[in-house]
Each structure stands twice: as structure tokens, then as C-alpha cells.
Design an enzyme around this catalytic site. Structure first.
Site, PDB file in Angstrom:
ATOM      1  N   ARG A 164       4.105  -5.980  -6.685  1.00 39.04           N
ATOM      2  CA  ARG A 164       3.542  -4.634  -6.785  1.00 39.04           C
ATOM      3  C   ARG A 164       4.572  -3.573  -6.431  1.00 39.04           C
ATOM      4  O   ARG A 164       4.472  -2.422  -6.865  1.00 39.04           O
ATOM      5  CB  ARG A 164       2.331  -4.524  -5.856  1.00 39.04           C
ATOM      6  CG  ARG A 164       1.380  -3.410  -6.205  1.00 39.04           C
ATOM      7  CD  ARG A 164       0.024  -3.626  -5.587  1.00 39.04           C
ATOM      8  NE  ARG A 164       0.020  -3.361  -4.148  1.00 39.04           N
ATOM      9  CZ  ARG A 164      -1.074  -3.486  -3.387  1.00 39.04           C
ATOM     10  NH1 ARG A 164      -2.206  -3.904  -3.917  1.00 39.04           N
ATOM     11  NH2 ARG A 164      -1.026  -3.221  -2.097  1.00 39.04           N
ATOM     12  N   LYS A 179      12.389  -7.123   2.646  1.00 38.74           N
ATOM     13  CA  LYS A 179      12.215  -7.954   3.831  1.00 38.74           C
ATOM     14  C   LYS A 179      10.778  -8.475   3.837  1.00 38.74           C
ATOM     15  O   LYS A 179       9.837  -7.761   4.167  1.00 38.74           O
ATOM     16  CB  LYS A 179      12.475  -7.170   5.120  1.00 38.74           C
ATOM     17  CG  LYS A 179      12.527  -8.090   6.355  1.00 38.74           C
ATOM     18  CD  LYS A 179      12.031  -7.422   7.606  1.00 38.74           C
ATOM     19  CE  LYS A 179      10.552  -7.276   7.641  1.00 38.74           C
ATOM     20  NZ  LYS A 179       9.821  -8.584   7.740  1.00 38.74           N
ATOM     21  N   PRO A 180      10.596  -9.750   3.470  1.00 37.35           N
ATOM     22  CA  PRO A 180       9.254 -10.320   3.519  1.00 37.35           C
ATOM     23  C   PRO A 180       8.857 -10.648   4.956  1.00 37.35           C
ATOM     24  O   PRO A 180       9.703 -10.725   5.848  1.00 37.35           O
ATOM     25  CB  PRO A 180       9.386 -11.594   2.681  1.00 37.35           C
ATOM     26  CG  PRO A 180      10.816 -12.002   2.850  1.00 37.35           C
ATOM     27  CD  PRO A 180      11.593 -10.712   2.971  1.00 37.35           C
ATOM     28  N   GLY A 233       1.374  -2.855   5.648  1.00 35.36           N
ATOM     29  CA  GLY A 233       1.146  -3.497   6.933  1.00 35.36           C
ATOM     30  C   GLY A 233       0.235  -2.638   7.795  1.00 35.36           C
ATOM     31  O   GLY A 233      -0.530  -1.816   7.292  1.00 35.36           O
ATOM     32  N   GLU A 255       1.171   1.748   2.670  1.00 35.39           N
ATOM     33  CA  GLU A 255      -0.145   1.133   2.439  1.00 35.39           C
ATOM     34  C   GLU A 255      -0.515   0.447   3.743  1.00 35.39           C
ATOM     35  O   GLU A 255       0.010  -0.621   4.054  1.00 35.39           O
ATOM     36  CB  GLU A 255      -0.084   0.171   1.261  1.00 35.39           C
ATOM     37  CG  GLU A 255      -1.449  -0.192   0.708  1.00 35.39           C
ATOM     38  CD  GLU A 255      -2.033  -1.410   1.389  1.00 35.39           C
ATOM     39  OE1 GLU A 255      -2.871  -1.224   2.313  1.00 35.39           O
ATOM     40  OE2 GLU A 255      -1.655  -2.525   1.021  1.00 35.39           O
ATOM     41  N   CYS A 289      -6.469  -5.969   3.593  1.00 35.02           N
ATOM     42  CA  CYS A 289      -6.719  -4.598   4.042  1.00 35.02           C
ATOM     43  C   CYS A 289      -7.894  -3.981   3.307  1.00 35.02           C
ATOM     44  O   CYS A 289      -8.482  -3.006   3.775  1.00 35.02           O
ATOM     45  CB  CYS A 289      -5.465  -3.750   3.862  1.00 35.02           C
ATOM     46  SG  CYS A 289      -4.765  -3.847   2.204  1.00 35.02           S
ATOM     47  N   GLU A 386     -10.029  -3.225  12.514  1.00 33.27           N
ATOM     48  CA  GLU A 386      -9.940  -4.069  11.327  1.00 33.27           C
ATOM     49  C   GLU A 386     -10.045  -5.530  11.765  1.00 33.27           C
ATOM     50  O   GLU A 386      -9.232  -6.010  12.559  1.00 33.27           O
ATOM     51  CB  GLU A 386      -8.606  -3.808  10.623  1.00 33.27           C
ATOM     52  CG  GLU A 386      -8.492  -4.446   9.257  1.00 33.27           C
ATOM     53  CD  GLU A 386      -7.244  -3.986   8.522  1.00 33.27           C
ATOM     54  OE1 GLU A 386      -7.218  -4.100   7.291  1.00 33.27           O
ATOM     55  OE2 GLU A 386      -6.281  -3.522   9.182  1.00 33.27           O
TER      56      GLU A 386
END
Length: 482
Positions: A164, A179-180, A233, A255, A289, A386
Site C-alpha cells: 500500500r 523498515k518492517p 502504527g 495511519e 486498526c 483499542e
């Protein structure tokens, strides 16, 4: 290691070359279904990060000049190859993230679609020509790539959160440092291998895996060669990144967290609402999310909705996502299990009824069962926080405006859902909800052709849709005197 893992190169990918981290450091990737080590990958240092940004900066000019059709064809080829290797990517995601294999295959389809969508958008980047109001000059606008972009992706959608961001950057002509998440780096490394295979030039994509995200990324955020930062994140981390980016005045796409309401009005098709709730709540084990966090159900249908939802969730099969018949995999780690368990305990202590689930697993792995709570009070922690797990918290209402006000009573504004058969109510509620995305009579709203993003503390910027590529483009105005 399993077969899928053995096919992944676990080094850093910098300037078109695979290399070890400085000093040969590595980090361990665990399988959340067992809690045991799955693989080791390179653990980058700050110096490795700087090398990756240098490679991206060096490649930027040539990549920006690459014809849009060529950039689009690379994305199209990547889309086709991901589709061909769907089983490989799905197995990798299930191993490192935990979601059931069928869901991982769904993510492959969804994630690959961003490459197909933006392969088509690459050749549609355009400006405009107009006459100045006084007629003396002509006004020309043109689009140019933003430039080297830092991308920080989360662990919950290891492929799709990468495609994305990478898709529109490639289409727009931007180079990248990705950076994953340290929990799920294997899928991104496999994606980098695939993009190298389809001919993405060296330096356009650089992948840095690290256990020291802040130490590696902050110097890059403050480096003048960086022109954009995109992050998916938590809101807490997002706020820190925005602060760090201020000196450079970077272009940002954030996001962040969500607290999605799921409203069921008295005229809703209850069975359809339960179907939608299962998707909105249980997709990705609730670790999304966009997951429904608060169920606001009209008092007239609350009993029926709660009973049917509990029956459906209670019947789900918890286990290793690779096993046949499993519909709920593990959470990402022990910390995630502890958080969900604490939220459920707090709600129960405040008077909520636990209809099903409610106790974490006691074997190996990080499991928490699908849980339904009814009679949840407004002061319960899970109403404000959350949940990020398979817990449905049901509250009741009787007034439409009250439902809207309660849905909006959060700092977050990412996704929201509601069910009704009244057209006028559909318009009123859609306009009244303070969210970047609204699902009407459906439990999944994410779509590569639609703009994904939130308002308030859920961030800003959009990914996907026609809007997605604009995040990677600058507008230049040229005035032409006659």
C-alpha cells in the site's frame, strides 16, 4: 526453518545488494503459535540505516526520470508474480504473524491489488494548463515525485501494509527505505526479493530490518536527504515521529490507531449485522486498526444480536493458523495477550457479563479465545482503548443522536460501521460520524481503489484510491508570460 522461510534472504537489502548488518548482528523472529524461534534476520545499526538512505538518495534522480509506463510495468509484473506465489506469501505470513492460512491468502490478494491499481495510476499522473484571469500569462502545473521516502510498516498486515506504500511510491517515481516491524520482517524481505526479480532498479527499494527502530530511523528522519515519512502504527509512536519530522518539514502520511464503533439500529437486518460484525471484529484475529472496537446496539435488538454474535464467535476454532479448520490464530506475542486479558478483566469487574471466552490459553503460543461482553459500562477501559484482539464489547442505546455522539466520543477517527435499512438515516449518520471511513451495511471497507485513512488522532493522509499517489507527488507551478 520451514520451506517458506528457507526461501527468504534474511540480510539487509541496500542499493540492490543483500548484505549483513554491521557487526553481523541478527534478531530472532518468533512463531506466535508456538512462542519458539522461527528464523533470524539481520539486525541493522544506525550506520546501516544511513547507508540505505544514501542508496535511495543516489537512485532518486534516475528513477524520477524513468518513464511512467516502465514504472507501471514493474508494478504489473510484481502483481502477477505475487499472485503466482500466493501460497508462499500466505505461509510466511501465517508463520510469522499467526493469522489462519485462509486469511493470509486473502491478504495476498488484497496486498497484490495495490500493485495492480498503482501500475495503472503511474501513467495517469497529470497537471493542467489554464489562462490567467487577466489573460496575460498561461498557468501550467506539473507533478514531480516527492523524493526519498521512509516507510515504517506494522506487523499485523505484513504484505498489504508494504504494498500500500511501495506501490504508489514506485508509480510516482520515489525511492524508498522500508523498515518492517521486527516481529514480521520475512514477508517484506520476500517482497524485496520479488521486486528485484521483476527488474526494480538498484537503490529504489531498500529494506532495513532492526530491533532498534528509534535508533535507526530517527537519524534518517532528521537527515536532509529524506523528503517524506509514511508510518502505520500506534498513535503514541506516530506523535513522536511527527515531532522528529518537524525540523525537516517532511511530507507525512500517518495511519494511526482506531476505536471503531459498530452501530446496529433497531431497523437493521440483524442476521446481516451479525455477519458484518464477524468480519469487522474477527478479521485478522481482531488485530486491525479498522476492527470494530465498540458495538452500540439498539436496545430493541440487543439481546438477539448479542446471542447470535456470541454463538458465532464461540463456535470459532482457535489454534495454529496452518492447521485445517482453524479460524482464529494466536495474537502476536505475550504482551498482546496480557493487554487483552487485562481489558476483559477490567470490564468484568465493572459489571460486564462475559457471554463467551474471557480466559487466555494456558498452553504454548499466544492464544486468546473469541470473547463477547454485554452490558459494558461507559467507564470500562476497552471502551476508550483499542483492544486489538478478538473481543466484542456490546453496549446499548435507544436514541439515534445519542449513538452518534457516543460513537464520536473518542480521540480516534479511522473506521466506523453501522447497519440500518432507512435511507434517510444512512445519510444522517454517515454525515454525523467523525471518521475517515464509514461502512454502511458492510463489515469490511478496505479497498485498494478507495482512500484509506483517518481524522483526529487516527492520523492524516490517504493510502489507496486516486488520492494515494498524490501523497508521493509535489505540485509545481510554472507561469508563462506571453
Amino acid at each position: 526453518m520451514t520451506g517458506a522461510v528457507e526461501q527468504v534472504t534474511t540480510q539487509l537489502f541496500i542499493g540492490g545488494k543483500w548484505r549483513d548488518a554491521e557487526g553481523g548482528k541478527t534478531l530472532t523472529v518468533d512463531n506466535p503459535a508456538s512462542g519458539k524461534a522461527l528464523a533470524t534476520v539481520a539486525d541493522a545499526s544506525p550506520a546501516d540505516g544511513v547507508a540505505a538512505l544514501a542508496a535511495a538518495a543516489a537512485a532518486q534522480a534516475d528513477w524520477a526520470r524513468t518513464p511512467p509506463r516502465d514504472r507501471g510495468e514493474i508494478l504489473r509484473s510484481a502483481f502477477e508474480l505475487i499472485t503466482q506465489r500466493a501460497d508462499h506469501f500466505a505461509e510466511l505470513m501465517t508463520l510469522e504473524m499467526g493469522k489462519p492460512l485462509a486469511e493470509s491468502k486473502g491478504e495476498v490478494t488484497y496486498g497484490a491489488e495495490f500493485f495492480r491499481w498503482f501500475s495503472e495510476e503511474a501513467v495517469r499522473i497529470s497537471g493542467r494548463w489554464s489562462t490567467a484571469p487577466n489573460g496575460a500569462t498561461r498557468l501550467v502545473t506539473m507533478k514531480a515525485p516527492v523524493g526519498p521516502t521512509l516507510m515504517i510498516t506494522p506487523w499485523n498486515f505484513p504484505l498489504a501494509m508494504g504494498t500500500r506504500k511501495i506501490g504508489p511510491a514506485i508509480a510516482a517515481g520515489c525511492t524508498m527505505v522500508v523498515k518492517p516491524a521486527a516481529e514480521t520482517p520475512l514477508t517484506m524481505l520476500a517482497l524485496a526479493q520479488l521486486l528485484e526479480e521483476v527488474g526494480l532498479p538498484a537503490g529504489v527499494l531498500n529494506v532495513v530490518t532492526t530491533s532498534d527502530s528509534g535508533g535507526v530511523m530517527e537519524p534518517l528522519i532528521r537527515d536532509p536527504r529524506t523528503r517524506k515519512l509514511t508510518f502505520t502504527g500506534s498513535t503514541a509512536v506516530g506523535r513522536k515521529l511527527v515531532e522528529q519530522s518537524a525540523d525537516q518539514l517532511l511530507r507525512l502520511s500517518m495511519e494511526l490507531g482506531g476505536n471503531a464503533p459498530f452501530i446496529v439500529f433497531h431497523d437493521a437486518d440483524v442476521d446481516a449485522a451479525v455477519d458484518g460484525a464477524m468480519l469487522a471484529k474477527m478479521r485478522n484475529i481482531g488485530e486491525a486498526c479498522t476492527a470494530a472496537n465498540r458495538f452500540l446496539v439498539h436496545a430493541d435488538v440487543a439481546q438477539e444480536f448479542g446471542d447470535k454474535l456470541a454463538q458465532r464467535m464461540g463456535a470459532m476454532v482457535v489454534g495454529n493458523g496452518l492447521d485445517d479448520g482453524v479460524t482464529v490464530g494466536p495474537l502476536i506475542n505475550a504482551k498482546a495477550v496480557d493487554k487483552v486479558a487485562a481489558l476483559v478483566r477490567d470490564a468484568a469487574e465493572r459489571g460486564s457479563k462475559v457471554v463467551c471466552g474471557g480466559e487466555p490459553g494456558d498452553g504454548e503460543g499466544f492464544f486468546y479465545p473469541p470473547t463477547v461482553l454485554t452490558g459494558v459500562p461507559a467507564d470500562a477501559d476497552l471502551v476508550r482503548e483499542e483492544i486489538f484482539g478478538p473481543v466484542a464489547a456490546i453496549q446499548t442505546f435507544t436514541d439515534e443522536q445519542d449513538a452518534i455522539d457516543r460513537a464520536n466520543s473518542t480521540e480516534y477517527g479511522l473506521a466506523s460501521y453501522f447497519y440500518t435499512r432507512d435511507l434517510s438515516r444512512t445519510i444522517r449518520v454517515s454525515e454525523g460520524l467523525e471518521y475517515g471511513m464509514v461502512g454502511v451495511n458492510q463489515g469490511i471497507i478496505s479497498n485498494p481503489a478507495a482512500p484509506f485513512g483517518g481524522v483526529k488522532a487516527s492520523g492524516y493522509g490517504r493510502e489507496g484510491g486516486f488520492e494515494g499517489i498524490e501523497e508521493y507527488l509535489e505540485t509545481k507551478y510554472v507561469g508563462l508570460a506571453l
